[in-house]
Structures are given as C-alpha cells and as structure tokens.
Enzyme design. Structure first.
Site, PDB file in Angstrom:
ATOM      1  N   TRP A 130       0.737  -1.134   0.043  1.00  0.00           N
ATOM      2  CA  TRP A 130       0.078   0.006  -0.022  1.00  0.00           C
ATOM      3  C   TRP A 130       0.827   1.167   0.199  1.00  0.00           C
ATOM      4  CZ3 TRP A 130      -2.050   2.814   4.976  1.00  0.00           C
ATOM      5  CH2 TRP A 130      -2.979   3.500   4.549  1.00  0.00           C
ATOM      6  N   ASP A 211      -0.634  -5.845   9.058  1.00  0.00           N
ATOM      7  CA  ASP A 211      -1.557  -4.600   8.619  1.00  0.00           C
ATOM      8  C   ASP A 211      -2.865  -5.528   8.507  1.00  0.00           C
ATOM      9  OD1 ASP A 211      -3.227  -2.660   8.008  1.00  0.00           O
ATOM     10  OD2 ASP A 211      -1.941  -1.762   6.389  1.00  0.00           O
ATOM     11  N   LYS A 246     -13.096  -0.104   6.866  1.00  0.00           N
ATOM     12  CA  LYS A 246     -13.678  -1.019   5.743  1.00  0.00           C
ATOM     13  C   LYS A 246     -14.736  -1.727   6.277  1.00  0.00           C
ATOM     14  CE  LYS A 246      -9.675   0.778   3.979  1.00  0.00           C
ATOM     15  NZ  LYS A 246      -9.531   1.339   2.775  1.00  0.00           N
TER      16      LYS A 246
HETATM   17  C1  LMR Z   1      -6.825   2.233  -0.308  1.00  0.00           C
HETATM   18  O1  LMR Z   1      -5.840   1.722  -0.334  1.00  0.00           O
HETATM   19  O2  LMR Z   1      -7.376   2.981  -1.347  1.00  0.00           O
HETATM   20  C2  LMR Z   1      -7.492   2.892   1.050  1.00  0.00           C
HETATM   21  O3  LMR Z   1      -6.664   2.229   1.937  1.00  0.00           O
HETATM   22  C3  LMR Z   1      -7.634   4.456   1.052  1.00  0.00           C
HETATM   23  C4  LMR Z   1      -6.148   5.049   1.665  1.00  0.00           C
HETATM   24  O4  LMR Z   1      -6.299   5.812   2.647  1.00  0.00           O
HETATM   25  O5  LMR Z   1      -5.422   5.029   0.659  1.00  0.00           O
END
Ligand code: LMR
Length: 396
Positions: A130, A211, A246
C-alpha cells in the site's frame, strides 16, 4: 519563511477522490480509493452502525476527555475479533492494545514504538505494498527494504521469491505483512504459507508486523484472521495494526487499534506504556465516536449478528463483481487474460495496464484508478460494468 516550502502534489490515492468528484461526465466510474460501494455506487452507513448511533446518542452524557488508551470495551472486543475468544496469547496476558485514529494511526504509533527499540532494525515491505505504508513507516525514522511478493506478469503470489528474500532478514528486523486482501494485489498467503513464514521468521528472530485493514472482506473473519492468529500463537512477538474503516464502513470516523503480542505479561504492559506515550506525543488520545459504535456493536449479540450479515453481503457482492467482470471481459474478447481476478481477495486487483493506459482511461473515458492500474472491484456495478469493460478493452 514559508516561501521555502514546495507545493506538493495530492496523495496518489486520496487525490483521485477529488478528481472524481470534480468530473462532471455522467459516465464517470470511480475505481480509485478502497471504499465499499453498493449497486448505486454509494457508500452507505451500515445498518448495525446506524442502530449503534441511536444507542450512543441516548447514552453519551459528556464530552470530557476519554482515556488515553480509548474505550476499554472497544479494545477488548477488537482483540477478540482479531484473535478469537480462546487464543492462548490472551489467557497468557501477552496481548495489549490501544485505540487509534484509524489504521494509519495504528501503523504510525507502532512504527515509532519499533523505532524506539533502537536496534537499527530494518522494516521489510512487500513489493508492491500500500503506497501509504512508505511514508507512515519512514516518517518514524525506520529504514525500509523490499521483498518480492507479487508476480505482475503472471498475476500470482511469488511465495518462493518472498521466502528467498526474507531468508536475508536479520534478528530484530521487522517484516510488514498484510493479514488478508493484500493491498494492492489481492494475492494472499494460504495457511500452509503462513506456517512456513512463521517458521522462517522465528528462525531468524524477525518480528512480524501485520496490517489488518480488511478483516472479513476476503473469505470470512476466521479465514482472514488465520495468519494473525497463527503468528500470535507461534511467534514470541507480534504487532498488528487494525482498521475499522472498511469492515464497519467507518472511514471518516477514524477508528483503529494497535495491538502488541509480547513475550510475557510484563513486557506487554511496557509496550502498552510506550504506545500511549507515542500517542500522547502525536495526537494525545484517539477520537471516541467511531470506537463507541464498534464497542456497542461487538458487545451486543444481536447487533454483532446484524453487522456480520452485512459484512457477508459486502464480501459476496465483491466476489460476484469479480466473477461478472471476468466473464464480461472474456465475452468482449480478452480471452483468459483476466481470469486471475476471481482468485484474488478483497477490494483490489491490478488490471496490468501501463500508466499511459490508466491516463487514457481517466482522461478519455472518465474511469478512475490508481496509476499502477490497481482497481477497487467494489466500485464496479451492474450499471457501469459494460461501459468499464468496453473502455478497458479499447486501451488494450
Ligand atoms: C486505499 O488503499 O485505497 C485505501 O486504504 C484508502 C487510503 O487511505 O489509501
């Protein structure tokens, strides 16, 4: 003085939300940020949450500061949700947690605590991970190293690559993992792979840092929590960052939890004091509203049941969208190119497009996704499916 500051571009994920909002084309499709949407492309308040709001309205009688660790009812229930009721780490009193402002708050508080361990440990992050993991960890002063995770050509988990990279971790290094619904790839470890990973981390003396942002949106709560529960039982130390954004749809309320499993009860209490001290440095204490709602839901059998049914519905809808999307692409001439989409879990999958193709989809077709071509499957619907498929096919 401020003239020395450069203007920065918007966050690559959150910026898409603004771009989408400002787009006036009626055909626009939002496959950007990871938020659940219903058939009308709306992110509704879950019914269990709406009921909990009413209960909280009649119950809350003060806005005085809450406890620095947050709501005890929330903290206890969220540990049980992650680990299950009978987990040995709970009875051994090796688990502590504090409520945090969302999963980001959890990740950042733990990052500072890990930095304070002062061993010059490195944090190993999956390629890809991420996007916001990077600033959340490096802003606490941690140094990152990447490990192989996803084969983007074949659209499969590269478990052999992962294990051979992680064979180079040093004692005291931290390995960031995704509990389930890997963001951005949707490729998860199976139970056998979690067990092999635990053995490797223990042999090396490395610390898993998980996570857990999408619990319940992959295969089910127990299935999605397998890795966390297994590692909490078999590794002496573990850190888990949880988000209720979520699975409770509480995005804007910012509710999460940072949980530490330590070697023994005393070490666990020391870790808790450190987490509280870090939180005090950054934001003092977490906002209370969202956690109060989760506390009410998880501690009321009927409401918990309602919530779980809604979560099942969300998960099944996402899985059915995965199947419809694949079938629709196939019928439009994509062959088996997108078959992998039905094997991936949670909200995300990559389309495997170039940055130029992603830009064309945005500019010419008003379809929004992250530059890496990660899409939020939950942004698809019966209404926009045909248009999305036709547009994707046109850029291939
Ligand atoms: C995402 O990856 O789209 C979500 O977790 C929102 C974010 O805060 O990035």
């Amino acid at each position: 003085m401020f003239e020395v500051l450069p203007e920065l571009t918007a966050d690559p994920i959150l910026g898409l939300m603004t771009d989408f909002k400002n787009d006036t084309d009626p055909r626009k499709v939002d496959l950007g940020a990871g938020v659940y949407k219903n058939e009308n492309s709306h992110t509704p308040i879950m019914n269990a949450v709406a009921k909990a709001q009413n209960i909280w309205l009649s119950r809350e009688d003060s806005k005085v500061y809450s406890a620095p660790a947050g709501s005890p009812g929330f903290n206890e229930a969220i540990i049980e949700l992650a680990l299950g009721k009978q987990h040995p780490a709970i009875s051994e009193q090796r688990v502590v947690n504090v409520q945090t402002p969302g999963g980001c708050g959890a990740l950042r508080v733990a990052a500072s605590m890990l930095k304070r361990c002062g061993q010059n440990s490195k944090v190993w992050v999956s390629t890809p991970t991420w996007a916001n993991h990077i600033p959340l960890l490096t802003s606490a002063g941690l140094e990152l190293v990447e490990y192989s995770y996803y084969n983007g050509q074949q659209h499969i988990l590269d478990f052999d690559g992962m294990m051979s990279d992680l064979a180079h971790v040093n004692a005291g290094d931290i390995v960031l993992l995704h509990a389930c619904c890997h963001n951005p790839s949707g490729a998860d470890l199976n139970p056998e792979q979690w067990r092999a990973l635990a053995e490797l981390l223990n042999n090396k003396g490395a610390i898993p840092y998980i996570d857990m942002a999408y619990l319940g949106l992959g295969d089910g709560i127990d299935e999605d929590a397998y890795g966390v529960r297994y590692l909490a039982e078999h590794c002496p130390e573990l850190v888990v960052a949880m988000s209720c954004s979520k699975n409770f749809g509480l995005y804007r309320e910012r509710v999460g939890s940072i949980m530490v499993v330590a070697a023994d009860a005393k070490a666990a209490q020391i870790c808790k004091s450190q987490l509280l001290n870090v939180a005090r440095e950054i934001y003092s204490m977490p906002p209370s509203y969202g956690a109060a709602l989760v506390d009410i839901i998880l501690n009321d059998a009927a409401l918990k049941h309602n919530w779980n049914d809604e979560l099942i519905h969300m998960r099944e809808r996402i899985n059915s969208l995965r199947a419809q999307f694949r079938e629709s692409l196939k019928r439009s001439g994509a062959g088996d190119r997108f078959d992998y989409i039905v094997n991936e879990k949670g909200m995300f999958s990559f389309l495997g497009l170039t940055a130029e193709q992603v830009q064309t989809l945005k500019q010419d077709h008003h379809i929004y996704m992250v530059d890496s071509s990660r899409i939020n499957i939950a942004g698809l619907s019966t209404n926009n499916m045909a248009y999305t498929v036709e547009s994707v096919m046109s850029v291939l």
